[in-house]
Design a protein around this motif. Structure first.
Motif, PDB file in Angstrom:
ATOM      1  N   GLN A  18       0.820  -1.212   0.000  1.00 46.68           N
ATOM      2  CA  GLN A  18       0.000   0.000   0.000  1.00 46.68           C
ATOM      3  C   GLN A  18       0.854   1.263   0.000  1.00 46.68           C
ATOM      4  N   LYS A  19       1.977   1.183   0.697  1.00 43.46           N
ATOM      5  CA  LYS A  19       2.867   2.338   0.789  1.00 43.46           C
ATOM      6  C   LYS A  19       3.567   2.616  -0.525  1.00 43.46           C
ATOM      7  N   SER A  20       3.963   1.554  -1.231  1.00 44.74           N
ATOM      8  CA  SER A  20       4.735   1.754  -2.460  1.00 44.74           C
ATOM      9  C   SER A  20       4.593   0.559  -3.403  1.00 44.74           C
TER      10      SER A  20
END
Length: 469
Positions: A18-20
């Protein structure tokens, strides 16, 4: 690893995704790294497979696992940019001047469960597609081939971060816990029996699954085709990995008049492929005693029900729990166990049916096979057979090699599996084909909202008339 630890690992992967989410550059870098570590550890992987089987030729592992895997990576690296491109499609006329397109987006964190018979290929090939599609992944190799599972675990976990790509190993209890995790997609290769359990475990989470299973893949020989050529190619495909191959020809269908020629050519083919087969260092052993005993039980059941078993190869040398002579089985009937379950060993039943139409009826009246092989030179009959049968894949006038076609999908149908992978189809399987419509400042739909005035009613009626065929 406990179920709680598995859940924590999956949670970390999902957070990292989700972050990257991996972009093109990271995907390419990861694919090239995977290729490098396979090459660097090639000898270790080959030796591990050898230990798991007790004997498998280095060349067989290179040809059937390492080479196809490396070539699949090369194919993905070469084509990934074009696979990822946004693709515009014509907009529906009544929604003009909007534009419409779709783009492929990664799903998230995937679970991949490999299979023991080709542990390297069947664990890491789906990973290639998962990486290309931009996902994170957790691998679970088969515990039935523990040495190769541990080598895969080591080389993956020392080269990739756990929140991106990680490998876990363990027995059936771990496999059960693994398949019940809320992955964004679950990929399983194995038997139909276990595939049903995997699907049931994934169902409470609504986890989409790809099941690469097995089944009874027939080889149908037309009476006009060269028996010598057909036997050579059937026996070669059958005896790779001592028949422990999901797309190995499971049984032959041909007219009874070809039996004696088939038997003679099969004996010659085995002698040429594996001279002195019981001591031949290039003939793979049976994976374990339990599998060997299952194969012996199939033969015993067939003989008790009237089958005639023909030994090929070293006919005077007895089978051992690890070495099994190839066998032809004549006078087979549908009530025999070897005609009801996938054989997965060097036993080849011969079913005598006089016409291609009868052969097709037999295939269609049983579970849909993972592969179908047809030997004939007449295009009209080939086309008719393709039209009137359904299977996972087909090779005409050879066996198993449709697997090596990177631009073709690989996957079963019905009892032989669901979903596809390899190349672009694997990229699509592990992606969301996301629809996007881009509306303009001026939009015809603005004139079709309530309240429905007389003018709007007329416009809707006009749209309705133009929408009909």
């Amino acid at each position: 690893m406990t179920k709680s630890e598995l859940s924590n690992l999956l949670h970390k992967q999902k957070l990292a995704f989700q972050k990257s989410p991996p972009e093109y550059e990271k995907r390419i870098k990861s694919l090239k790294k995977l290729s490098d570590i396979i090459e660097e550890n090639k000898d270790r992987l080959i030796e591990a497979v050898y230990k798991d089987f007790g004997l498998r030729a280095r060349e067989e592992t290179l040809f059937l696992e390492i080479f196809p895997l490396q070539d699949e990576i090369r194919h993905a690296v070469k084509n990934l940019r074009s696979w990822m491109k946004r693709r515009f499609v014509p907009s529906s006329w009544f929604l003009l001047p909007s534009s419409a397109y779709y783009q492929f987006q990664p799903l998230g964190s995937l679970g991949i469960m490999g299979a023991w018979n080709y542990q390297i290929l069947l664990t890491l090939s789906p990973l290639v597609d998962a990486i290309a599609a931009g996902n994170h992944a957790i691998l679970k190799p088969s515990e039935i081939a523990p040495t190769s599972a541990e080598v895969i675990k080591e080389i993956i976990n020392t080269n990739f971060s756990a929140d991106y790509i990680h490998c876990v190993t363990g027995a059936s209890e771990l496999a059960k816990d693994f398949s019940s995790l809320p992955f964004d997609h679950l990929f399983f290769t194995g038997s139909t029996r276990v595939g049903k359990m995997v699907m049931a475990a994934a169902a409470p989470n609504l986890t989409p699954v790809t099941l690469e299973l097995g089944g009874k893949s027939p080889a149908i020989i037309h009476s006009s085709y060269s028996v010598k050529r057909a036997v050579k190619r059937i026996m070669a495909g059958k005896l790779f990995n001592a028949g422990q191959t999901c797309v190995a020809p499971d049984y032959v269908v041909m007219p009874e008049s070809l039996n004696e020629e088939f038997r003679k050519e099969a004996q010659l083919a085995v002698e040429k492929l594996y001279p002195g087969i019981q001591s031949n260092e290039q003939y793979t052993q049976i994976i374990n005693s339990g599998h060997f005993e299952r194969l012996q039980a199939l033969l015993k059941d067939a003989e008790e029900k009237g089958a005639r078993v023909i030994e090929l190869g070293d006919r005077d040398a007895a089978d051992t729990s690890k070495r099994m002579n190839p066998k032809l089985v004549f006078n087979v009937s549908s009530d025999m166990e070897l005609m009801q379950e996938e054989i997965f060993g060097p036993i080849l039943p011969v079913l005598n049916l006089e016409t291609v139409e009868e052969a097709v009826d037999y295939v269609n009246n049983n579970a849909k096979p993972l592969a179908l092989y047809y030997f004939d030179e007449k295009k009209r009959r080939i086309d008719w057979l393709l039209k009137n049968t359904l299977s996972g894949g087909v090779t005409v006038n050879d066996t198993i090699y449709h697997l090596g076609q990177h631009n073709l999908p690989f996957g079963g149908v019905g009892a032989s599996g669901m979903g596809h992978y390899h190349g672009y189809d694997g990229f699509k399987t592990f992606s969301k084909k996301r629809a996007v419509m881009h509306q303009r400042k001026f939009a015809t739909t603005d004139f079709l909202h309530p309240p429905f005035t007389d003018l709007k009613k007329k416009l809707i009626n006009i749209i309705g008339r133009f929408s009909k065929v």
